[in-house]
Motif scaffolding. Structure first.
Motif, PDB file in Angstrom:
ATOM      1  N   VAL A  38       0.817  -1.146  -0.003  1.00 52.69           N
ATOM      2  CA  VAL A  38      -0.094  -0.084  -0.011  1.00 52.69           C
ATOM      3  C   VAL A  38       0.806   1.337  -0.047  1.00 52.69           C
ATOM      4  CG1 VAL A  38      -1.723   1.355   1.350  1.00 52.69           C
ATOM      5  CG2 VAL A  38      -2.215  -1.141   1.095  1.00 52.69           C
ATOM      6  N   LEU A  39       1.956   1.271   0.962  1.00 54.49           N
ATOM      7  CA  LEU A  39       2.777   2.487   0.946  1.00 54.49           C
ATOM      8  C   LEU A  39       3.482   2.766  -0.162  1.00 54.49           C
ATOM      9  CD1 LEU A  39       3.897   2.293   4.773  1.00 54.49           C
ATOM     10  CD2 LEU A  39       2.015   3.570   3.744  1.00 54.49           C
ATOM     11  N   SER A  40       3.928   1.626  -1.036  1.00 54.83           N
ATOM     12  CA  SER A  40       4.746   1.837  -2.385  1.00 54.83           C
ATOM     13  C   SER A  40       3.639   2.033  -3.382  1.00 54.83           C
ATOM     14  CB  SER A  40       5.327   0.590  -2.357  1.00 54.83           C
ATOM     15  OG  SER A  40       4.632  -0.654  -2.726  1.00 54.83           O
ATOM     16  N   GLY A  41       2.579   2.146  -3.033  1.00 61.43           N
ATOM     17  CA  GLY A  41       1.658   2.235  -4.304  1.00 61.43           C
ATOM     18  C   GLY A  41       1.544   1.137  -5.320  1.00 61.43           C
ATOM     19  N   THR A  42       1.842   0.090  -5.195  1.00 63.80           N
ATOM     20  CA  THR A  42       1.889  -0.981  -5.928  1.00 63.80           C
ATOM     21  C   THR A  42       0.479  -1.622  -5.927  1.00 63.80           C
ATOM     22  OG1 THR A  42       4.155  -2.084  -5.145  1.00 63.80           O
ATOM     23  CG2 THR A  42       2.695  -3.209  -6.651  1.00 63.80           C
ATOM     24  N   LEU A  43      -0.208  -1.595  -4.906  1.00 59.19           N
ATOM     25  CA  LEU A  43      -1.686  -1.849  -4.950  1.00 59.19           C
ATOM     26  C   LEU A  43      -2.362  -1.099  -4.139  1.00 59.19           C
ATOM     27  CD1 LEU A  43      -1.280  -5.701  -3.827  1.00 59.19           C
ATOM     28  CD2 LEU A  43      -1.918  -4.754  -6.046  1.00 59.19           C
ATOM     29  N   THR A  44      -3.612  -0.886  -4.279  1.00 57.75           N
ATOM     30  CA  THR A  44      -4.611   0.193  -3.599  1.00 57.75           C
ATOM     31  C   THR A  44      -5.031  -0.615  -2.318  1.00 57.75           C
ATOM     32  OG1 THR A  44      -6.630  -0.901  -4.603  1.00 57.75           O
ATOM     33  CG2 THR A  44      -5.530   0.908  -5.761  1.00 57.75           C
ATOM     34  N   LEU A  45      -5.193   0.268  -1.349  1.00 59.85           N
ATOM     35  CA  LEU A  45      -5.748  -0.353  -0.088  1.00 59.85           C
ATOM     36  C   LEU A  45      -6.890  -1.447  -0.350  1.00 59.85           C
ATOM     37  CD1 LEU A  45      -5.795  -0.136   3.141  1.00 59.85           C
ATOM     38  CD2 LEU A  45      -7.428   1.515   3.048  1.00 59.85           C
ATOM     39  N   SER A  46      -7.763  -1.232  -1.129  1.00 60.21           N
ATOM     40  CA  SER A  46      -9.008  -2.409  -1.171  1.00 60.21           C
ATOM     41  C   SER A  46      -8.105  -3.627  -1.979  1.00 60.21           C
ATOM     42  CB  SER A  46      -9.925  -1.899  -2.152  1.00 60.21           C
ATOM     43  OG  SER A  46      -9.552  -1.550  -3.331  1.00 60.21           O
ATOM     44  N   GLU A  47      -7.052  -3.466  -2.652  1.00 63.92           N
ATOM     45  CA  GLU A  47      -6.488  -4.730  -3.240  1.00 63.92           C
ATOM     46  C   GLU A  47      -5.797  -5.284  -2.453  1.00 63.92           C
ATOM     47  OE1 GLU A  47      -6.346  -3.103  -8.101  1.00 63.92           O
ATOM     48  OE2 GLU A  47      -4.536  -2.613  -6.423  1.00 63.92           O
ATOM     49  N   ALA A  48      -4.848  -4.641  -1.468  1.00 69.95           N
ATOM     50  CA  ALA A  48      -3.748  -5.186  -0.735  1.00 69.95           C
ATOM     51  C   ALA A  48      -4.891  -6.074   0.503  1.00 69.95           C
ATOM     52  CB  ALA A  48      -3.162  -4.243  -0.053  1.00 69.95           C
ATOM     53  N   THR A  49      -6.035  -5.557   0.724  1.00 69.38           N
ATOM     54  CA  THR A  49      -6.578  -6.082   2.069  1.00 69.38           C
ATOM     55  C   THR A  49      -7.816  -6.918   1.430  1.00 69.38           C
ATOM     56  OG1 THR A  49      -8.109  -4.096   1.990  1.00 69.38           O
ATOM     57  CG2 THR A  49      -6.287  -4.154   3.766  1.00 69.38           C
ATOM     58  N   ALA A  50      -7.994  -7.376   0.031  1.00 70.74           N
ATOM     59  CA  ALA A  50      -8.900  -8.219  -0.320  1.00 70.74           C
ATOM     60  C   ALA A  50      -9.180  -9.353   0.532  1.00 70.74           C
ATOM     61  CB  ALA A  50      -8.933  -8.038  -1.744  1.00 70.74           C
ATOM     62  N   GLY A  51      -8.125 -10.003   0.919  1.00 73.70           N
ATOM     63  CA  GLY A  51      -8.105 -11.370   1.659  1.00 73.70           C
ATOM     64  C   GLY A  51      -9.037 -11.233   2.632  1.00 73.70           C
ATOM     65  N   PHE A  52      -9.253 -10.267   3.453  1.00 76.49           N
ATOM     66  CA  PHE A  52      -9.986 -10.293   4.550  1.00 76.49           C
ATOM     67  C   PHE A  52     -11.329 -10.535   4.140  1.00 76.49           C
ATOM     68  CE2 PHE A  52      -6.352  -7.780   6.257  1.00 76.49           C
ATOM     69  CZ  PHE A  52      -6.177  -8.496   7.640  1.00 76.49           C
ATOM     70  N   SER A  53     -12.023 -10.233   3.088  1.00 79.03           N
ATOM     71  CA  SER A  53     -13.340 -10.562   2.581  1.00 79.03           C
ATOM     72  C   SER A  53     -13.328 -11.803   1.726  1.00 79.03           C
ATOM     73  CB  SER A  53     -13.933  -9.385   1.845  1.00 79.03           C
ATOM     74  OG  SER A  53     -12.942  -9.330   0.605  1.00 79.03           O
ATOM     75  N   ASP A  54     -12.181 -12.526   1.790  1.00 79.84           N
ATOM     76  CA  ASP A  54     -12.220 -13.727   0.909  1.00 79.84           C
ATOM     77  C   ASP A  54     -13.253 -14.721   1.362  1.00 79.84           C
ATOM     78  OD1 ASP A  54     -11.556 -16.577  -0.081  1.00 79.84           O
ATOM     79  OD2 ASP A  54     -10.554 -15.243  -1.480  1.00 79.84           O
ATOM     80  N   PRO A  55     -14.284 -15.465   0.763  1.00 81.69           N
ATOM     81  CA  PRO A  55     -15.155 -16.425   1.584  1.00 81.69           C
ATOM     82  C   PRO A  55     -14.449 -17.561   1.845  1.00 81.69           C
ATOM     83  CG  PRO A  55     -16.128 -15.583  -0.530  1.00 81.69           C
ATOM     84  CD  PRO A  55     -14.492 -15.177  -0.417  1.00 81.69           C
ATOM     85  N   ASN A  56     -13.061 -17.997   1.612  1.00 82.35           N
ATOM     86  CA  ASN A  56     -12.311 -19.135   1.840  1.00 82.35           C
ATOM     87  C   ASN A  56     -11.651 -18.878   3.279  1.00 82.35           C
ATOM     88  OD1 ASN A  56     -12.255 -21.495  -0.378  1.00 82.35           O
ATOM     89  ND2 ASN A  56     -12.101 -19.613  -1.617  1.00 82.35           N
ATOM     90  N   VAL A  57     -11.413 -17.701   3.503  1.00 80.68           N
ATOM     91  CA  VAL A  57     -10.694 -17.365   4.963  1.00 80.68           C
ATOM     92  C   VAL A  57     -11.735 -17.764   6.097  1.00 80.68           C
ATOM     93  CG1 VAL A  57      -9.961 -15.481   6.339  1.00 80.68           C
ATOM     94  CG2 VAL A  57      -9.308 -15.691   3.781  1.00 80.68           C
ATOM     95  N   ILE A  58     -13.052 -17.412   5.615  1.00 83.71           N
ATOM     96  CA  ILE A  58     -14.003 -17.626   6.663  1.00 83.71           C
ATOM     97  C   ILE A  58     -14.244 -19.074   6.779  1.00 83.71           C
ATOM     98  CG2 ILE A  58     -16.741 -17.489   6.808  1.00 83.71           C
ATOM     99  CD1 ILE A  58     -16.674 -14.728   5.627  1.00 83.71           C
ATOM    100  N   LEU A  59     -14.233 -19.723   5.626  1.00 84.15           N
ATOM    101  CA  LEU A  59     -14.346 -21.300   5.601  1.00 84.15           C
ATOM    102  C   LEU A  59     -13.083 -21.660   6.143  1.00 84.15           C
ATOM    103  CD1 LEU A  59     -15.411 -23.945   4.450  1.00 84.15           C
ATOM    104  CD2 LEU A  59     -14.175 -23.750   2.449  1.00 84.15           C
ATOM    105  N   ILE A  60     -11.953 -21.591   6.429  1.00 83.55           N
ATOM    106  CA  ILE A  60     -10.899 -22.180   6.970  1.00 83.55           C
ATOM    107  C   ILE A  60     -11.145 -21.831   8.317  1.00 83.55           C
ATOM    108  CG2 ILE A  60      -8.415 -21.868   7.288  1.00 83.55           C
ATOM    109  CD1 ILE A  60      -8.183 -21.150   4.375  1.00 83.55           C
TER     110      ILE A  60
END
Length: 611
Positions: A38-60
């Motif tokens: 995020v700080l380097s600008g490579t990814l946006t905040l929503s792209e970098a933190t998309a894993g927190f909303s991934d359904p498989n994280v909830i499943l695991i």
């Protein structure tokens, strides 16, 4: 290669080095990766933190809870007891049944948890059969890894690969999509281990051990750790200087070698047992259950100074309180943070809500002040305290494993009567996942809620059951896949693979993907490996104009094929000490088996999922 891609690759290399050196926790490294992107600008905040909303994280996370429910209801332990009865004295039958049983249980719960549960079973079986534990410990860990190939939800890498397919707009695998390959690898593993066990230890390695094969009781532990005569039951009288102060404040262990392991207190017109935590505040009328590790202490002087009144103690060393006060033997693992520290320096009671009352080293029980004795690799600690805290130790595999729970544990299992309900919840979850009408995360959440409704697990245990470092690791590694795609890294890697194997056909590409995945898995976790390799495999399939399913499946299998080193997977690390293995043992046994798994996978996967 553009500058953004170079930065991503440098960051990936740094992460791998940090994972390998273990200087920082893996979940901390994963969070630092998110911040860096995020700080380097490579990814946006929503792209970098998309894993927190991934359904498989909830499943695991939900699957961790379901696995804990199976442990709390005694299902896993009952399976272990059944295994001992059925196998009898046959080492061949035991090895085969052990691997089939562990792979079966690991198909629905954490393989690390299953292996931790079966380590004490294997130790007792080895003693009974008079063989070295090393002949069974590595088959145990291999079966735990193979269990990841049994169902879609057996291990996080499977779900990561399946999630990548869905993200690309491709239908995912079925619940038993990986099972045929897993069964073939399991049969191959059993046959391989029946041959390889001869290099894992002699057949008489356990002849001189003093431990019997049956599950030991309180009385056995009391005798082995020389606890007779050390127990005291003392009431807190009016005016005692202990009243209103916590156990950490009164320093009874430092001043008198008096270790409070339990407290009897009046509540609602009856005396109940409460846990002796460091923060527990003492009250007038409390009855303290105390271990006096130093018998030279003048008990009369101690009671006089602290205004305590000796009470009648029935049974040997609190054996009459076995329903409330538990015992367990635990062993330190090679990378435990407790090595070299004393019990006092490690703040053992504050960290684990348990007291260390005995230490065995090289088969001998240590005497003296145990609180100041530096702990060494191979030490076996006898801990005492609340049964609930002892159960929770089984989830703390980063420091030690529970080797032996006494027979009395069956009488105090927190939800042993709910075992049928736990099995019903598990079966219902599998049935819902098979229908494809209900999303897998929702099916798992329904099973979790039902386990709570049936009192198989309580809310506190459910939250503690979730292995948060694994969850954070998955979330933190997902941005790498996104960054590699965004900066052209995936295309570059696929181009390299096409230059190497593109003309040779898809089967050769499967070999290349397997080797690359297995190699990366030597340095980082199999989950992180799957996160990185899944998009590369799917892109390679598209470049070759073939179906992505065999390419995705080969990544799932290779990610679970972490047989080559003791640090490739937590299950290998768990058996390193109890099996008395060296690093080279895993290399010698694991590398040939990994090659066999690769050959079988490359032959079978295209047969199940055509190009």
């Amino acid at each position: 290669m553009n500058s953004e891609l170079l930065w991503v690759l440098i960051l990936l290399l740094i992460a791998i080095v940090l994972f390998t050196t273990n200087k920082l926790r893996m979940d901390v490294v994963a969070l630092l990766v998110i911040i860096a992107f995020v700080l380097s600008g490579t990814l946006t905040l929503s792209e970098a933190t998309a894993g927190f909303s991934d359904p498989n994280v909830i499943l695991i996370a939900a699957l961790f809870v379901i696995g804990e429910g199976l442990v709390r209801t005694g299902v896993a332990y009952q399976v272990g007891d059944w295994l001992v009865k059925v196998a009898g004295s046959s080492e061949i039958k035991m090895l085969a049944l052990l691997m089939f049983t562990v792979a079966g249980l690991g198909a629905f719960m954490s393989s690390t948890g299953v292996v931790a549960i079966f380590i004490p079973v294997v130790l007792s079986v080895a003693v009974r059969m008079k063989i070295s534990p090393g002949r069974l410990m590595m088959p145990l860990s291999f079966a735990g890894l193979i269990s990841g190939m049994m169902t879609l939800v057996a291990t996080p890498p499977n779900m990561v690969v399946n999630s990548e397919l869905l993200r690309e707009g491709i239908a995912g695998f079925g619940f038993f999509g990986v099972t045929p390959i897993g069964l073939i690898v399991l049969l191959l593993g059993v046959g391989y281990m029946l041959i390889a066990r001869r290099w894992l230890g002699d057949s008489g390695g356990a002849k001189n051990t003093k431990v019997t094969w049956q599950r030991r009781t309180f009385r056995d532990l009391i005798r082995d750790y020389k606890l007779i005569g050390r127990a005291r039951r003392l009431a807190v009288r009016s005016g005692s200087p202990l009243i209103g102060r916590s156990l950490d404040e009164v320093h009874l262990r430092a001043r008198y070698s008096a270790n409070v392991v339990g407290i009897e207190r009046w509540k609602r017109f009856r005396r109940v047992m409460i846990s002796a935590f460091g923060s527990t505040e003492l009250r007038e009328g409390d009855v303290l259950l105390i271990d006096m590790s130093d018998c030279d202490i003048d008990l009369r002087q101690f009671c006089s100074e602290q205004l305590l009144e000796p009470m009648i103690l029935r049974g040997e060393y609190f054996s009459e309180q076995a329903r409330n006060v538990g015992m367990a033997e635990v062993s330190l693992i090679p990378d435990s943070a407790l090595l070299g520290k004393s019990v006092r320096d490690a703040s053992f009671r504050s960290r684990y809500d348990l007291n260390v009352v005995g230490v065995r080293r090289n088969g001998e029980t240590l005497g003296g002040r145990l609180a100041d004795e530096p702990l060494m690799l191979g030490d076996i600690l006898l801990v005492i305290g609340d049964w609930k805290a002892i159960r929770q130790l089984q989830a703390k595999t980063h420091d030690f494993i529970v080797l032996n729970l006494p027979a009395e544990v069956d009488e105090v299992a927190p939800a042993i009567t709910q075992a049928p309900h736990a099995l019903f919840c598990l079966a219902l979850m599998v049935a819902m996942m098979l229908t494809d009408e209900i999303p897998n995360p929702i099916a798992a959440l329904i099973a979790c809620l039902l386990m709570g409704r049936f009192r198989c697990i309580d809310m506190e245990s459910a939250y503690k059951a979730i292995h948060w470092p694994s969850i954070i690791l998955i979330v933190g590694m997902m941005p790498f896949a996104q960054a590699l795609q965004k900066t052209g890294g995936v295309d570059l890697i696929v181009k390299g693979l096409m230059d190497i194997a593109g003309e040779a056909g898809p089967r050769v590409m499967l070999v290349c993907l397997f080797v690359l995945c297995a190699t990366i898995g030597l340095f980082i976790s199999n989950t992180a490996t799957a996160v990185l390799m899944a998009p590369i495999a799917i892109a390679a399939a598209r470049e070759m104009g073939v179906s992505p399913y065999p390419f995705a499946m080969i990544i799932a299998i290779a990610a679970s094929a972490a047989f080559m080193t003791p640090v490739s997977s937590p299950v290998n690390t768990l058996v390193l000490g109890p099996g008395n293995y060296k690093f080279g043992d895993f290399v010698r046994i694991g590398v040939p088996f990994t090659v066999l798994v690769m050959i079988v996978s490359v032959l079978v996967v295209p047969w199940l999922y055509a190009f």
